[in-house]
Design an enzyme around this catalytic site. Structure first.
Site: not given
Length: 434
Positions: A210, A282, A284
């Site tokens: 990110k 990640e 899910r």
């Protein structure tokens, strides 16, 4: 502390009751009155509630209490210190209504304490809430409530084959856990509701790293797990007649030499294989194992998962409403009944074969990220793939779990505790299995 008394010498708080207000409006009015008090050091207030009861009914005292308590919430600061709770005395309750009023107030006080507990968990910096810390904090809260607490540490996760949780969590020096909370208080009811809450205590995105702006506040990525813990704590303390099992996968999503790579294939707890196409999808992955564990090991009859899953829900609905993917109209209807009681807002998204196709993989049973758009829907459908066709709801709370600028007077900056009340009401109103 909240009490109902004939008269009070404490500071009187004026809360105006108006026609046609819903639960959120009533909470807003109560919260605004608390925040507008000039002397914030005075934590003892009284409220004359006869007009409130005449306007809304005695059960609506719950909305008044919840709004007042949440308005008084103070986020955690360091060094940590004890926070003084608001003490409330209610006057103007007719004797014939006293028992109902006391029941409504007691339930609301416990439920609001659970919302604040969830806020506290989410507000903790990641270095104060590793996966093991989450297990400890929640386990301590459940002591003496009748909730059975079990957790699987890394060794147990390996032994039982929860490989997707391990695939994400093993990138951190702080090992992953699966926390299981069992509350069975309706032996005559065959229905068992599974609650799976995403518990990523910090999310860097992994090798799909990110940006610094996107990574700020990512200690809130366990807000779904916090909501599940808060709801079950409230259900147990209020002795609600229902059966619930909470399953919370806990980990950090970091970069390491052994971290997930794009193109990796994982064999999940269910035995189904997953092609990893995005390491920042990640949540899910770990929920796939949690949902499978709830269905296979805990024998739940229906399931709801709750997660800060996608930025897509924020772009679509903003910060005032959560996104929903539902397996059928009945589950959606049950959620709407719960939301009417909770005052929280949800929007249902469509499902169909055209969305499922976005998750097809050339080398595995499913891929973890969508081909193209519809990220929110695809994320939910990925989790549905592991429910074994049980009635199911997916709640994406990425936009509602955290606010930089509060939308309502009963919110504060940072964690909102969103989902606790709706999960509580969903379990409370659960129908017998047909």
């Amino acid at each position: 502390m909240i009490s109902i008394v004939p008269n009070s010498e404490w500071t009187s708080l004026e809360i105006q009751a108006e026609q046609k207000q819903d639960k959120s409006d009533r909470m807003e009015a109560a919260a605004k009155a608390v925040k507008e008090r000039k002397d914030q050091k005075d934590k003892k207030v009284s409220v004359e509630v006869s007009q409130w009861i005449n306007m809304y009914g005695v059960e609506a005292l719950a909305d008044l209490i919840q709004g007042m308590m949440l308005a008084n919430y103070e986020q955690i600061r360091f060094p940590r210190r004890e926070r003084e709770e608001l003490q409330i005395e209610l006057t103007g309750v007719e004797e014939s209504l006293r028992d109902r009023a006391e029941m409504a107030v007691k339930e609301a006080e416990i439920l609001t304490q659970s919302i604040m507990f969830a806020r506290d968990l989410v507000n903790l910096p990641a270095n104060y809430l590793r996966p093991a810390d989450f297990v400890r904090e929640v386990s301590q809260k459940m002591e003496g409530t009748g909730v059975e607490v079990e957790y699987l540490d890394r060794e147990a996760l390996i032994e039982q084959g929860l490989n997707t949780l391990l695939a994400v969590g093993d990138a951190s020096a702080f090992p992953p856990y699966l926390l299981i909370l069992r509350y069975h208080n309706a032996p005559e009811n065959s229905e068992v509701l599974g609650m799976a809450g995403k518990g990523v205590t910090f999310d860097t995105g992994g090798y799909c790293l990110k940006s610094d702006d996107s990574m700020t506040g990512m200690n809130d990525d366990m807000a779904g797990g916090a909501a599940v813990a808060g709801a079950i704590w409230a259900l147990a303390r209020n002795h609600v007649k229902t059966n619930v099992v909470g399953v919370i996968p806990l980990c950090e999503n970091r970069i390491s030499p052994g971290g997930l790579l794009i193109g990796d294939v994982i064999t999940s707890y269910s035995g189904k294989t997953i092609e990893v196409n995005h390491t920042d999808a990640e949540g899910r992955l770990i929920l796939a194992d949690a949902v499978s564990y709830a269905v296979k090991h805990e024998k739940v009859t229906k399931i709801v998962d709750i997660a800060t899953l996608t930025g897509d829900v924020v772009r679509t609905l903003g910060f005032g409403m959560a996104g929903v993917v539902a397996s059928d109209d009945e589950m959606w209807s049950e959620l709407m009944d719960a939301a009417e009681q909770s005052g929280e807002r949800f929007w249902r998204f469509p499902v169909g074969r055209e969305y499922e196709k976005k998750l097809e993989s050339d080398i595995a049973d499913i891929r973890n990220s969508s081909r193209g758009k519809c990220v929110l829907i695809a994320g939910g459908l990925f989790i549905r793939f592991f429910t074994e066709n049980k009635p199911w709801l997916h709640l994406d709370i990425a936009g509602t779990a955290w606010v930089d600028t509060p939308l309502f007077e009963y919110q504060s900056k940072r964690a909102t505790g969103f989902g606790v009340t709706t999960l509580y009401e969903l379990a409370k109103g659960m129908k017998r299995e047909k």
